[in-house]
Design a protein around this motif. Structure first.
Motif, short mmCIF file in Angstrom:
data_model
loop_
_atom_site.label_atom_id
_atom_site.label_comp_id
_atom_site.label_asym_id
_atom_site.label_seq_id
_atom_site.Cartn_x
_atom_site.Cartn_y
_atom_site.Cartn_z
N ARG A 116 74.02 85.16 59.55
CA ARG A 116 74.32 85.80 58.30
C ARG A 116 73.43 85.77 57.21
N GLU A 117 73.58 87.13 56.43
CA GLU A 117 72.63 87.12 55.26
C GLU A 117 72.81 85.98 54.53
N GLY A 118 71.63 85.43 54.13
CA GLY A 118 71.76 84.23 53.19
C GLY A 118 71.83 83.02 53.85
N ASP A 119 72.01 82.97 55.22
CA ASP A 119 72.16 81.66 56.03
C ASP A 119 70.68 80.93 55.87
N GLU A 120 70.75 79.65 55.61
CA GLU A 120 69.62 78.76 55.61
C GLU A 120 69.32 78.32 56.96
N VAL A 121 67.90 78.05 57.03
CA VAL A 121 67.16 77.66 58.30
C VAL A 121 66.07 76.61 57.73
N ILE A 122 66.19 75.40 58.02
CA ILE A 122 65.24 74.32 57.66
C ILE A 122 63.97 74.35 58.45
N ILE A 123 62.88 74.52 58.16
CA ILE A 123 61.52 74.53 58.80
C ILE A 123 60.40 73.58 58.35
N PRO A 124 60.07 72.56 58.92
CA PRO A 124 59.33 71.51 58.33
C PRO A 124 57.95 72.30 58.45
N ALA A 125 57.11 72.24 57.36
CA ALA A 125 55.75 72.62 57.29
C ALA A 125 54.90 71.59 57.36
N PRO A 126 53.77 71.80 57.93
CA PRO A 126 53.06 72.87 58.42
C PRO A 126 53.87 73.80 59.57
N TYR A 127 54.20 74.77 59.70
CA TYR A 127 55.05 75.28 60.81
C TYR A 127 54.30 76.59 61.62
N TRP A 128 54.64 76.90 62.42
CA TRP A 128 54.31 77.89 63.40
C TRP A 128 54.50 79.36 62.56
N VAL A 129 53.31 80.11 62.47
CA VAL A 129 53.41 81.11 61.45
C VAL A 129 54.66 82.15 61.64
N SER A 130 55.24 82.25 62.81
CA SER A 130 56.16 83.24 63.05
C SER A 130 57.81 82.73 62.50
N TYR A 131 57.79 81.40 62.43
CA TYR A 131 59.23 80.91 62.43
C TYR A 131 59.73 81.72 60.87
N PRO A 132 59.19 81.51 59.72
CA PRO A 132 59.84 81.81 58.53
C PRO A 132 60.18 83.34 58.73
N ASP A 133 59.16 84.19 59.20
CA ASP A 133 59.23 85.50 59.24
C ASP A 133 60.51 86.16 60.21
N ILE A 134 60.56 85.39 61.35
CA ILE A 134 61.78 85.60 62.30
C ILE A 134 62.99 85.55 61.54
N VAL A 135 63.19 84.24 60.84
CA VAL A 135 64.26 84.04 60.04
C VAL A 135 64.58 85.18 59.20
N ARG A 136 63.40 85.62 58.37
CA ARG A 136 63.79 86.48 57.29
C ARG A 136 64.32 87.77 57.81
#
Ligand SMILES: Cc1ncc(COP(=O)(O)O)c(C=O)c1O
Length: 399
Positions: A115-135
């Motif tokens: 849902r809008e504003g839900d948080e997803v924890i991503i350890p960095a360094p991360y695969w490039v696509s993760y944050p953009d898919i989440v956004r």
């Protein structure tokens, strides 16, 4: 003037930081320059013959029509056997799904649940696509840095510290792209125990490099902490283990309601993965895996070569346990003068390296880790040796 209006979600996507290097490499190649691409994310081996043959047979035998959205019965049975064989995990038919590439599994899971504003924890360094898919799915990536001094392995404490009531997912990726880090079983157990205290947090474990490990066998969270199976999505695929990047086959397993939601989404998006690819996938998963021993030993020899040469040059990196990447620091050269001016960032470093030597590597900023760069050793040994020599000359020549 154009009448094209872009969606706010697309506008919020960061332009790919890998694009500048990739485009530059293409331009230089077109000009006839000798470019060595250490930027690729795919094995340089051919898809094994028995897998190619299965695909040819499928075409000749008319397996060319739509299949069930989530995969043929034969493929889903092969996937179920794989999870049981490799991890002792049993999944029913409706807990399994095949998709057009592993990337779509991640996309479908996020689109189906956030849902809008839900948080997803991503350890960095991360695969490039993760944050953009989440956004794109309306979520907010919450980045947790891992340290080179700790082998880029996330700690349970650091992950727990960012959990809020809005946290929906934690992403794990082992072996990792871009660092090659493998999360040891004991650490997975700690992370799992921590998650038992936070029952609202689900886990997406991206195991796509699991067969490319050079030390301890890679395991997966629900095999280590079985109670988490009911809130874990395993993401996997044929791309890396079987050198099938172009075939587009991902497969996943998870709780039935989640898989049903993802299936619904795929039904209105991609439909089934290619029927021919699915037939090849059955041969891959059910067939002999002996070729992997040879691939692993070739990759390991290249890893050792690249890892020791980089450290000799002062471009420090921890020993990667798996995948086909090393992730050195270039902090020791930041602020120095290159032929193209001051090297202020990892992006400058990679661009000048490419311009001066024809060696293409990807800046760490793309993976959420400025001051580093990613080297892929999925290329032949002679090219790796030449590229390491050019890199050493480049670093030594900096003012
Ligand atoms: C960590 C990771 N996950 C998932 C994928 C997706 O692979 P594919 O969509 O080819 O299955 C990749 C590909 O580079 C990857 O590096």
């Amino acid at each position: 003037m154009t009448s094209l209006i872009l969606s706010p979600r697309l506008e919020a996507m960061a332009p790919s930081a890998t694009m500048a290097v990739t485009q530059k490499a293409r331009d230089l190649k077109a000009q006839g320059r000798d470019v060595i691409a250490l930027s690729v994310g795919e094995p340089d081996f051919d898809t094994p013959a028995h897998i190619r043959e299965a695909a040819k047979r499928a075409i000749d035998e008319g397996e060319t029509r739509y299949t069930a959205v989530d995969g043929t019965t034969a493929l889903k049975a092969a996937i179920a056997r794989k999870f049981s064989r490799d991890h002792g995990l049993d999944y029913a038919d409706d807990a399994i799904m095949a998709t057009s590439g592993g990337k779509f599994l991640i996309f479908a899971a996020m689109l189906a649940t956030l849902r809008e504003g839900d948080e997803v924890i991503i350890p960095a360094p991360y695969w490039v696509s993760y944050p953009d898919i989440v956004r794109l799915a309306g979520g907010v990536p919450v980045i947790v840095e891992t340290k080179a001094s700790e082998g880029f392995v996330p700690s349970a404490e650091a992950l727990e510290a960012v959990i809020t009531e809005k946290t929906r997912w934690l992403f794990l990726n082992s072996p990792n792209n871009p660092t090659g880090a493998v999360i040891p079983k004991a650490r997975l157990a700690e992370i799992g125990e921590m998650l038992l205290r936070h029952p609202h947090v689900w886990v997406l474990t991206d195991d796509i490099y699991e067969h490319l490990s050079y030390g301890e066998a890679v395991t997966t969270l629900p095999a280590v902490v079985p109670a988490l199976k009911e809130r874990t999505l395993i993401v996997n695929g044929a791309s890396k283990a079987y050198a099938m990047t172009g075939w587009r086959l991902g497969f996943g397993a998870g709780p039935v309601p989640l898989m049903a939601a993802m299936r619904k989404l795929a039904g209105q998006a991609t439909s089934n993965p290619s029927s021919v690819t699915q037939a090849a996938g059955v041969a891959a998963l059910n067939g002999d895996h002996g070729f992997l021993d040879e691939w692993r030993s070739v990759f390991q020899a290249r890893r050792d070569l690249v890892f020791s040469k980089l450290n000799d040059m002062g471009l420090d990196c921890p020993t990667p346990g798996g995948a086909f990447y090393v992730f050195p620091s270039c902090k020791s050269v930041l602020g120095r003068q290159g032929p193209g001016g001051e090297i202020g960032t990892d992006g400058d470093f990679c661009l000048q390296l490419l311009e001066e030597t024809g060696v293409a590597a990807v800046p760490g900023t793309a993976f959420g880790a400025p001051g580093h760069f990613r080297v892929s050793y999925a290329t032949d040994t002679a090219a790796l040796e030449t590229s390491m020599d050019r890199l050493a000359q480049f670093v030594t020549g900096l003012g």
